[in-house]
Design an enzyme around this catalytic site. Structure first.
Site, PDB file in Angstrom:
ATOM      1  CB  SER A  54      44.053  41.607  40.192  1.00 48.55           C
ATOM      2  OG  SER A  54      43.186  42.768  39.522  1.00 48.55           O
TER       3      SER A  54
ATOM      4  CE1 TYR B 249      40.585  41.190  44.351  1.00 51.74           C
ATOM      5  CE2 TYR B 249      41.264  43.139  43.238  1.00 51.74           C
ATOM      6  CZ  TYR B 249      40.993  41.684  43.332  1.00 51.74           C
ATOM      7  OH  TYR B 249      41.020  41.074  42.229  1.00 51.74           O
TER       8      TYR B 249
END
Length: 264
Positions: free
Chosen positions: A138, A151
């Site tokens: 990501s 995250y």
């Protein structure tokens, strides 16, 4: 025919990978927890494209489920040519505010499963003189983009791990790519309890997959779909850290305020 194994294949980017690779003539091994959804997808893909589709209903974050997938990846009979580590999740709660077991589950899925499945497939790829691996990371992993969240740290690990393997395995004929999309329409945000996005910052899963497969074929180590996110990553990498922290903290405050107002 080449064979690809895709984790998190029941929806979002994983399902988009399955469609794209089926169109290219790949046989597929689809992995996710929802067996009924996987079997429906397998029947449709097989009928539409004349390919073979295996279904492995397993939780890659669970050691038992992971072991089943690892055994399939290690097989020399009907070997896996392309591994796509796509399964992952995020959490809405800041670190310290939620249950530590949720944090552990995210670490097992986003980090440990990627490491274990990649490790499982390398020997058979080496023995055959080549193979390909895509680890879905990501843009969030290029900085502490969600202050207080674990995250981005998990995705920073995925990107760094993939780049390292890209360099070390290339002489063996194995290509490794970190695919780093930004906001993408999928079930990911819904499962994390985040609002459904809209606007130009949101990417289509099929587009993300097409860019990732193109960059894999080009031998890249990192793929960042969409020019606007390439600009974002450049800023995250080069802005003075103190200024970057201030910007990210302001963005986090606005996001929390918007969430609180939407709940009223």
């Amino acid at each position: 025919m080449p064979t690809a194994l895709i984790t998190g294949a029941s929806a979002g980017i994983g399902a988009a990978f399955a469609r794209a690779l089926a169109q290219r003539g790949y046989d597929l091994v689809l992995v996710a927890r929802r067996e009924a959804t996987l079997r429906a997808a397998a029947d449709s893909l097989s009928a539409d494209h004349g390919i073979s589709v295996e279904v492995l209903a397993a939780d890659v974050a669970d050691p038992t489920g992971s072991s089943v997938i690892e055994a399939r990846l290690a097989r020399l009979e009907n070997p896996i040519d392309l591994l796509i580590n796509n399964a992952g999740l995020g959490l809405r709660e800041r670190f310290g505010n939620g249950d530590v077991r949720d944090e552990e589950h995210m670490m097992r899925l986003n980090v440990l499963a990627v490491m274990r499945l990649t490790h499982a497939v390398i020997d058979q790829m080496r023995s055959r003189g080549g193979g390909q691996i895509i680890n879905v990371s990501s843009v969030a992993g290029f900085a502490p983009t969600s202050p207080g969240s674990t995250y981005p740290a998990t995705k920073a690990w995925v990107t760094s791990f993939s780049e390292s393997l890209h360099m070390s395995l290339r002489p063996s004929g194995i290509s490794v790519l970190a695919l780093c999309p930004g906001f993408t329409h999928s079930e990911f945000h819904e499962r994390a309890g985040l609002p459904k996005g809209k606007g130009s910052w949101w990417l289509d899963a099929d587009y993300v997959v097409q860019v990732g497969l193109r960059d894999l074929a080009r031998g890249k180590a990192v793929s960042i779909p969409a020019f606007r996110y390439k600009v974002v990553v450049s800023l995250l990498r080069h802005l003075p850290r103190r200024f970057l922290y201030w910007l990210l903290e302001q963005a986090a405050h606005r996001r929390l305020k918007n969430q609180d107002e939407s709940a009223i």
